[in-house]
Design a protein around this motif. Structure first.
Motif, short mmCIF file in Angstrom:
data_model
loop_
_atom_site.label_atom_id
_atom_site.label_comp_id
_atom_site.label_asym_id
_atom_site.label_seq_id
_atom_site.Cartn_x
_atom_site.Cartn_y
_atom_site.Cartn_z
N ARG A 6 20.32 50.32 14.76
CA ARG A 6 21.56 51.03 15.12
C ARG A 6 21.72 51.24 16.63
O ARG A 6 22.79 51.61 17.09
CB ARG A 6 21.61 52.39 14.43
CG ARG A 6 21.51 52.31 12.93
CD ARG A 6 22.74 51.77 12.30
NE ARG A 6 22.58 51.70 10.85
CZ ARG A 6 23.36 51.02 10.06
NH1 ARG A 6 24.37 50.35 10.56
NH2 ARG A 6 23.16 50.99 8.78
N THR A 7 20.67 51.04 17.42
CA THR A 7 20.73 51.29 18.86
C THR A 7 21.40 50.12 19.57
O THR A 7 21.04 48.96 19.36
CB THR A 7 19.31 51.49 19.43
OG1 THR A 7 18.68 52.55 18.72
CG2 THR A 7 19.37 51.82 20.91
N LEU A 8 22.37 50.43 20.44
CA LEU A 8 23.05 49.39 21.20
C LEU A 8 22.13 48.85 22.29
O LEU A 8 21.31 49.56 22.85
CB LEU A 8 24.33 49.95 21.83
CG LEU A 8 25.42 50.36 20.84
CD1 LEU A 8 26.56 51.05 21.57
CD2 LEU A 8 25.95 49.14 20.10
N SER A 9 22.30 47.58 22.61
CA SER A 9 21.47 46.94 23.63
C SER A 9 21.86 47.43 25.02
O SER A 9 23.05 47.61 25.32
CB SER A 9 21.66 45.42 23.55
OG SER A 9 21.02 44.79 24.62
N LYS A 14 24.24 42.08 21.97
CA LYS A 14 23.56 42.63 20.80
C LYS A 14 22.06 42.54 20.97
O LYS A 14 21.56 41.66 21.65
CB LYS A 14 23.94 41.85 19.54
CG LYS A 14 25.40 41.89 19.18
CD LYS A 14 25.66 41.03 17.96
CE LYS A 14 27.14 41.00 17.65
NZ LYS A 14 27.46 40.17 16.51
N SER A 41 27.21 45.77 10.73
CA SER A 41 27.19 46.39 12.05
C SER A 41 27.08 45.33 13.14
O SER A 41 26.42 44.30 12.97
CB SER A 41 26.00 47.34 12.14
OG SER A 41 25.83 47.80 13.46
N ALA A 43 25.83 46.18 16.14
CA ALA A 43 24.85 46.70 17.09
C ALA A 43 23.67 45.76 17.29
O ALA A 43 23.11 45.68 18.37
CB ALA A 43 24.35 48.06 16.64
#
Length: 195
Positions: A6-9, A14, A41, A43
């Motif tokens: 779920r954490t964005l780069s 991505k 997702s 993300a």
């Protein structure tokens, strides 16, 4: 795992999450992966490496419906020999049929190990164009045998650091695990008889 998915780069587009799975997954991990796949997702990209996917499971059905499943089967025996011939030609050499068969047996279909052995064989034969079975026996088979015996000797002498280093070498050369276990059992039988 959920946090990684779920954490964005920080670097932009991505993030890539690579997950190598053993034979079984616990229900919590299956739920996290299934939820991520079904949410579609943006993300992250999830690459799930799974040795034996069961098409009846909820996870597999979710991947079939919402993602992409790629079956990476090994080469058949005939295709493997053909591939070895192509790789040998790429290195400017040719390889006899019995040498290709023996090489494929030694590495049990591991393509990386086969290429590394072909490179060593090309150096070994030098100006000769043909790689024969004798060449494979001298260069590749001897290396396997030497490393496995050095490993079992280190285990027999209770030299843990050397044994672990030698074990890594044995695994890196593509020696199948049953062969390693058999050779260890042999070493213990020898030690038991000696005592």
């Amino acid at each position: 795992l959920n946090c990684s998915l779920r954490t964005l780069s920080l670097l932009g587009d991505k993030s890539l999450v690579v997950l190598k799975i053993g034979d079984k997954l616990n229900d919590e991990v299956v739920d996290v992966i299934t939820d991520f796949v079904e949410s579609k997702s943006d993300a992250a990209v999830l690459l799930l490496i799974y040795p034996k996917a069961d098409a009846r499971t909820r996870l597999f059905k979710s991947f079939l419906k919402n993602a992409c499943v790629v079956d990476c089967k090994g080469l058949s025996r005939d295709k493997l020999h053909e591939w070895i011939n192509i790789e040998a030609r790429r290195f400017g050499k040719s390889i006899s049929k019995d040498a290709a068969e023996f090489l494929s047996e030694l590495h049990d279909g591991d393509l990386d190990q086969t290429v590394q052995s072909l490179q060593r064989l090309c150096l070994y034969v030098g100006a000769n164009q043909l790689i024969g079975k004798n060449d494979v026996e001298e260069v590749v088979a001897e290396t396997h045998e030497k490393q496995i015996f050095e490993f079992t000797d280190a285990v027999g002498s209770r030299n843990l650091p050397a044994a672990l280093t030698k074990l890594r070498s044995v695994i890196d050369t593509g020696t199948p695990y049953p062969v390693i276990v058999t050779m260890l059992a042999r070493q213990f039988r020898i030690l038991a008889k000696a005592k």
